[in-house]
Design an enzyme around this catalytic site. Structure first.
Site, PDB file in Angstrom:
ATOM      1  N   GLU A   1       1.664   1.151  -0.717  1.00 37.67           N
ATOM      2  CA  GLU A   1       0.731   0.782  -1.788  1.00 37.67           C
ATOM      3  C   GLU A   1      -0.357  -0.063  -1.139  1.00 37.67           C
ATOM      4  OE1 GLU A   1       0.798   1.652  -5.000  1.00 37.67           O
ATOM      5  OE2 GLU A   1       2.698   2.734  -4.938  1.00 37.67           O
TER       6      GLU A   1
ATOM      7  N   CYS B   1      -6.075  -5.237  -5.888  1.00 34.92           N
ATOM      8  CA  CYS B   1      -6.274  -4.001  -5.126  1.00 34.92           C
ATOM      9  C   CYS B   1      -7.087  -2.990  -5.918  1.00 34.92           C
ATOM     10  CB  CYS B   1      -4.928  -3.412  -4.736  1.00 34.92           C
ATOM     11  SG  CYS B   1      -3.843  -3.228  -6.156  1.00 34.92           S
TER      12      CYS B   1
HETATM   13  P1  NAD Z   1       0.043  -9.979   3.022  1.00 35.27           P
HETATM   14  O1  NAD Z   1      -0.649 -10.673   4.133  1.00 35.27           O
HETATM   15  O2  NAD Z   1       0.798 -10.759   2.034  1.00 35.27           O
HETATM   16  O3  NAD Z   1       0.965  -8.884   3.704  1.00 35.27           O
HETATM   17  C1  NAD Z   1       1.791  -8.041   2.953  1.00 35.27           C
HETATM   18  C2  NAD Z   1       3.197  -8.148   3.473  1.00 35.27           C
HETATM   19  O4  NAD Z   1       3.250  -7.708   4.828  1.00 35.27           O
HETATM   20  C3  NAD Z   1       3.719  -9.566   3.463  1.00 35.27           C
HETATM   21  O5  NAD Z   1       5.007  -9.570   2.911  1.00 35.27           O
HETATM   22  C4  NAD Z   1       3.700  -9.987   4.912  1.00 35.27           C
HETATM   23  O6  NAD Z   1       4.700 -10.915   5.229  1.00 35.27           O
HETATM   24  C5  NAD Z   1       3.893  -8.686   5.631  1.00 35.27           C
HETATM   25  N1  NAD Z   1       3.257  -8.654   6.947  1.00 35.27           N
HETATM   26  C6  NAD Z   1       2.118  -9.250   7.319  1.00 35.27           C
HETATM   27  N2  NAD Z   1       1.831  -8.957   8.602  1.00 35.27           N
HETATM   28  C7  NAD Z   1       2.827  -8.155   9.050  1.00 35.27           C
HETATM   29  C8  NAD Z   1       3.096  -7.508  10.286  1.00 35.27           C
HETATM   30  N3  NAD Z   1       2.301  -7.631  11.326  1.00 35.27           N
HETATM   31  N4  NAD Z   1       4.208  -6.746  10.371  1.00 35.27           N
HETATM   32  C9  NAD Z   1       5.033  -6.603   9.322  1.00 35.27           C
HETATM   33  N5  NAD Z   1       4.809  -7.205   8.131  1.00 35.27           N
HETATM   34  C10 NAD Z   1       3.735  -7.960   7.992  1.00 35.27           C
HETATM   35  O7  NAD Z   1      -0.938  -9.161   2.157  1.00 35.27           O
HETATM   36  P2  NAD Z   1      -2.204  -8.469   2.602  1.00 35.27           P
HETATM   37  O8  NAD Z   1      -1.828  -7.423   3.585  1.00 35.27           O
HETATM   38  O9  NAD Z   1      -3.274  -9.435   2.901  1.00 35.27           O
HETATM   39  O10 NAD Z   1      -2.499  -7.818   1.141  1.00 35.27           O
HETATM   40  C11 NAD Z   1      -3.732  -7.504   0.756  1.00 35.27           C
HETATM   41  C12 NAD Z   1      -3.899  -6.013   0.805  1.00 35.27           C
HETATM   42  O11 NAD Z   1      -2.917  -5.404  -0.016  1.00 35.27           O
HETATM   43  C13 NAD Z   1      -5.219  -5.551   0.275  1.00 35.27           C
HETATM   44  O12 NAD Z   1      -5.704  -4.510   1.067  1.00 35.27           O
HETATM   45  C14 NAD Z   1      -4.874  -5.036  -1.107  1.00 35.27           C
HETATM   46  O13 NAD Z   1      -5.767  -4.064  -1.589  1.00 35.27           O
HETATM   47  C15 NAD Z   1      -3.520  -4.478  -0.882  1.00 35.27           C
HETATM   48  N6  NAD Z   1      -2.765  -4.452  -2.123  1.00 35.27           N
HETATM   49  C16 NAD Z   1      -2.411  -3.242  -2.612  1.00 35.27           C
HETATM   50  C17 NAD Z   1      -1.743  -3.181  -3.811  1.00 35.27           C
HETATM   51  C18 NAD Z   1      -1.326  -1.869  -4.386  1.00 35.27           C
HETATM   52  O14 NAD Z   1      -0.522  -1.888  -5.308  1.00 35.27           O
HETATM   53  N7  NAD Z   1      -1.804  -0.740  -3.902  1.00 35.27           N
HETATM   54  C19 NAD Z   1      -1.425  -4.349  -4.503  1.00 35.27           C
HETATM   55  C20 NAD Z   1      -1.801  -5.559  -3.958  1.00 35.27           C
HETATM   56  C21 NAD Z   1      -2.460  -5.611  -2.761  1.00 35.27           C
END
Ligand code: NAD
Length: 473
Positions: A210, A244
């Site tokens: 997602e 998102c």
């Molecule tokens: P985040 O930094 O919280 O990361 C998401 C998860 O990945 C966390 O649990 C984190 O601990 C883990 N993570 C981070 N780096 C990692 C790595 N190198 N290896 C493994 N796991 C790792 O969140 P984010 O990535 O900043 O989230 C924002 C993004 O998520 C945006 O692009 C947003 O559009 C997308 N998003 C999508 C949805 C959807 O439902 N499609 C919903 C919310 C957010």
């Protein structure tokens, strides 16, 4: 503290015992999750306020009620979803029982992001429990107060043998991913999604992603511009643009842009008052790092700020900002904005707007604002996106009947309502045969006869009505 390996082992033993399979167990767990939300609303609101300064209204609508609704809907429908789906048969299978059975996958991993930190862990969990799985939950470490609260509440309400919360950031998640899971459900950025896929490939684990991207909002033709401005402002600045499915940028004609801007100003004032930084209804950027990223993006943009533009670092505040004269090569158009900055780009025609969208990665959501059905239908038919909504933003994802998920770079797979249950289920193809029609079976046994081939082809040929049930549910 119990090691990650031990936790997963514990869950695997529980899964193998089949305790998660009976309908009664699943319903009890789903009801317990509903109680978790009802009993702890005040603590949840406090945690979301700590993490994102989330106004109560936004927290209730987008985190608590969205999950509660998923739960109520699933509790009401689960028994029906668990019934096998009988399929149409052909002559050689006429006497058989042919059906699709939904079975749990095993121990699944759910990794959440920080922007809706409760919803993004618990809404997938509803599907995972409904489908009869055990689950490891890995909330985002960035929204620390919610992470902490989930790790306290989940063991109090749900079976500790079957569900566990593991806390931590990138390092802990990487180490978690070395273990074998039966499904990985990841919400977050496209960059991290690549490493999730690589880790999953080692164990051939199926993955739901997602992700995000740049969701366009095309405003075109005749429409109620005042209502459009209200809905656009609401969808963009809800959770300070950290959604998102927030409209990432607007595409419209120069004439439309000039009419829209004063109405956006009006909507902002009506929603948040003259001093937005003092409004209790406007949240904050999640961390200093994200604040810096957004302010840098704003600094690099060649566009002209017509609304907002100011930020206060100590308060993690960024004003709702609208920028015009933004070109395709502008810094704001190179990545998902994920904050309260709205560029407006001009196009001369609907065709140009559609071309602009189609030249980019497929977005998670696509919005078109227009009173004219031919405009809406043309955009719908000539583009692709995870979800589509006309004359509003975000709200399409609140209906549990609709699948929520991306396509192409915005993700793979979907959930919400029955779609979440399906994502976490294996659809097992079952054919229960007896010994009847053995005379027909003889046709397929060696020594092969040319004359039997014709009969077999005729008997087994798919008829049109057989394809009437080709949807996944
Ligand atoms: P985040 O930094 O919280 O990361 C998401 C998860 O990945 C966390 O649990 C984190 O601990 C883990 N993570 C981070 N780096 C990692 C790595 N190198 N290896 C493994 N796991 C790792 O969140 P984010 O990535 O900043 O989230 C924002 C993004 O998520 C945006 O692009 C947003 O559009 C997308 N998003 C999508 C949805 C959807 O439902 N499609 C919903 C919310 C957010």
């Amino acid at each position: 503290m119990e090691s990650q390996k031990k936790v997963i082992e514990r869950l695997r033993i529980a899964f193998r015992s089949n305790m998660t399979v009976p309908l009664h167990f699943r319903l009890t767990q789903l009801e317990a999750l509903l109680s978790l939300l009802e009993d702890n609303e005040a603590q949840i609101l406090e945690a979301l306020h700590k993490d994102l300064n989330k106004p109560k209204f936004e927290a209730v609508v987008s985190d608590i009620e969205l999950v509660a609704n998923e739960l109520r809907y699933t509790i009401c429908n689960l028994e029906a979803w668990l019934k096998p789906t009988y399929v149409n048969k052909n002559l050689p299978t006429k006497l058989d029982d042919c059906f699709v059975r939904r079975e749990p996958l095993g121990v699944v991993l759910i990794i959440g992001a920080w922007n809706y930190p409760l919803q993004l862990i618990l809404a997938p969990l509803v599907g995972a429990i409904a489908a009869g799985n055990c689950a490891v939950l890995k909330p985002s470490e960035i929204s620390q107060a919610t992470e902490q609260l989930l790790s306290e509440l989940i063991p109090k309400y749900l079976s500790q043998e079957c569900y566990a919360v593991i806390c931590g950031g990138a390092e802990e998640t990487k180490s978690l991913l070395q273990n074998r899971f039966d499904h990985i459900f990841y919400t977050g950025s496209q960059a991290v999604a690549r490493s999730i896929l690589q880790a999953a490939a080692v164990h051939l684990t199926p993955v739901t992603l997602e992700l995000g991207g740049k969701c366009p909002c095309l405003v075109y033709g005749h429409l109620d511009l005042k209502a459009a401005a209200n809905r656009l402002v609401w969808a963009k600045f809800f959770n300070v643009g950290q959604s998102c499915v927030a409209p990432d940028y607007v595409l419209c004609t120069a004439e439309m842009r000039d009419k829209l801007i004063p109405l956006i100003v009006e909507a902002l004032e009506a929603f948040y008052g003259p001093r937005i930084n003092e409004s209790a209804d406007y949240g904050r950027i999640v961390t200093d790092r994200h604040w810096n990223r957004l302010m840098e993006l704003l600094g690099k943009s060649q566009g002209k700020v017509v609304i907002g533009g100011e930020g206060v670092k100590e308060d993690k505040y960024i004003a709702p900002t609208v920028i015009v004269d933004v070109t395709e090569s502008d810094a704001l158009m190179q990545e998902e904005i994920f904050g309260p900055i709205l560029p407006i780009l001009t196009v001369e025609s609907l065709e140009e707007g559609i071309r602009f969208i189609n030249e980019r990665e497929k977005p998670l959501a696509l919005y078109v604002f227009s009173d004219q059905a031919p405009v809406v239908n043309t955009v719908l038919e000539q583009t692709s996106s995870g979800g589509f909504c006309s004359n509003d933003g975000i709200v399409h994802m609140t209906l549990p009947e609709l699948p929520f998920g991306g396509v192409g770079a915005s993700g793979m797979g979907s959930y919400h309502g029955r779609w979440g249950f399906e994502t976490f289920s294996h659809r097992r193809a079952c054919m229960l045969r007896g010994w009847g029609l053995e005379r027909l079976s003889v046709l397929r046994y060696p020594p092969y006869q040319e004359s039997n081939l014709g009969w077999l082809r005729w008997a087994a040929r798919a008829k049109k009505k057989n394809w009437g049930v080709c949807s996944i549910i």
